[in-house]
Design a protein around this motif. Sequence first.
Motif, mmCIF file in Angstrom:
data_model
loop_
_atom_site.group_PDB
_atom_site.id
_atom_site.type_symbol
_atom_site.label_atom_id
_atom_site.label_comp_id
_atom_site.label_asym_id
_atom_site.label_seq_id
_atom_site.Cartn_x
_atom_site.Cartn_y
_atom_site.Cartn_z
ATOM 1 N N ALA A 30 44.666 42.213 39.905
ATOM 2 C CA ALA A 30 43.568 41.068 39.941
ATOM 3 C C ALA A 30 42.668 41.564 41.191
ATOM 4 O O ALA A 30 41.232 41.366 41.068
ATOM 5 C CB ALA A 30 44.378 39.739 40.178
ATOM 6 N N LEU A 31 43.148 42.185 42.252
ATOM 7 C CA LEU A 31 42.494 42.729 43.533
ATOM 8 C C LEU A 31 41.404 43.649 42.934
ATOM 9 O O LEU A 31 40.178 43.739 43.339
ATOM 10 C CB LEU A 31 43.406 42.933 44.727
ATOM 11 C CG LEU A 31 44.205 41.686 45.330
ATOM 12 C CD1 LEU A 31 45.061 42.218 46.117
ATOM 13 C CD2 LEU A 31 43.182 41.034 45.951
ATOM 14 N N GLU A 32 42.096 44.451 42.324
ATOM 15 C CA GLU A 32 41.158 45.744 41.736
ATOM 16 C C GLU A 32 40.056 45.555 40.916
ATOM 17 O O GLU A 32 38.979 45.705 41.006
ATOM 18 C CB GLU A 32 42.124 46.946 41.216
ATOM 19 C CG GLU A 32 42.731 47.713 42.346
ATOM 20 C CD GLU A 32 43.415 48.859 41.876
ATOM 21 O OE1 GLU A 32 43.038 49.455 40.973
ATOM 22 O OE2 GLU A 32 44.704 49.167 42.382
ATOM 23 N N ALA A 33 40.333 44.375 40.033
ATOM 24 C CA ALA A 33 39.484 43.820 38.820
ATOM 25 C C ALA A 33 38.356 43.166 39.842
ATOM 26 O O ALA A 33 37.091 43.665 39.564
ATOM 27 C CB ALA A 33 40.056 42.976 38.113
ATOM 28 N N THR A 34 38.767 42.407 40.762
ATOM 29 C CA THR A 34 37.563 41.674 41.640
ATOM 30 C C THR A 34 36.777 42.719 42.409
ATOM 31 O O THR A 34 35.642 42.463 42.274
ATOM 32 C CB THR A 34 38.416 40.766 42.682
ATOM 33 O OG1 THR A 34 39.340 40.041 42.034
ATOM 34 C CG2 THR A 34 37.434 40.041 43.624
#
Lengths: 133, 193
Positions: free
Chosen positions: A53-57
């Motif tokens: 999720a952090l990388e997608a953000t």
Amino acid sequence: MSESLVDRKLPPVTEIGAAAMVAVAAGVIFNAAYLPKHAPTSVAIAILIVAAALEATNLFLVSRIRDFAWDRFKQVAGWFLVAYAVIAGMIEYAFIYDDTRGMQLVILTLMLLLFMLNVPVLAAFTVARYERV
Amino acid sequence: MTTLAADAPVAAPFEIVPRKALPIVALVLLGVVVAIARDARWGLVFCHVVGGGLWTAIDLFVGFIVGPILRGMSIPARIEFTKRLMPKMLVLMPTIVTMTLAAGFQLARQDGFLDTSNPRHAWVVTSFLVVGVMAVVALAYLGPANVAVLFELRKPQPDPRVVQKLMQRFVYTAGITGVMQVATLVIMTRLVS
């Protein structure tokens, strides 16, 4: 004299990328700490989801930056991806060589994939943010 | 026009990644893979001890000896030094780190330290945590800053504020890296005692 690019306001890509790196490191350490037995899958998956999720953000935030040196970003990201694919490949080889199997191998491979994708984004963003378009 | 051109700092071309070093990197990584594949004890110990020694020594030497000296030098001298040092570090450090960690993990497996029932397992997990902290610092902050500084220095007129801002990362993280490297020395000597 044009304004220094240091003063440019950009989204916190480095900080979010570092947080993703912490999540990936935590996930790999958590799994590796249980080897050769299997770590609790639910915790490992939760860490994996947080990192993803952090990388997608981060990717979303980077994609929305206006007047960005995309050519430089792609150049640096591409070469970093090649380098980290080699490193990730070596680590994956070690996992397989050490008889890591099943769900644990899937989780570790996905974490390795996130690690492999995160480093190029961080390096490319840091270089491209200081390039004039 | 002539005066302006003469006054302007001229950036000498240099390679961000020294291509001549890449075959050596490939050779080292191949050596590590062979040592793992053959479970060659001496090869693994060699890769781990030599790599680990270099990693710790270079980190401490650059952070606490070279760094402060560099900060006391004139800006042009700093730029010249950085242009020569950073490309080498960009190739050297990831190679040494990969060599050390890959060989170390296999040695820990061979010696049974990875087994949760091993009395020294906690030391190995602690070493994972130390490496995790160093990896986050190196990969999220130092590596990108290293590359960005080199790109900036290749420009006809590098922005000193950009270089200064990026180099601050090295100053701020030197303490963390130093503590982690000393912790590594304690853990590793404890593991083999």
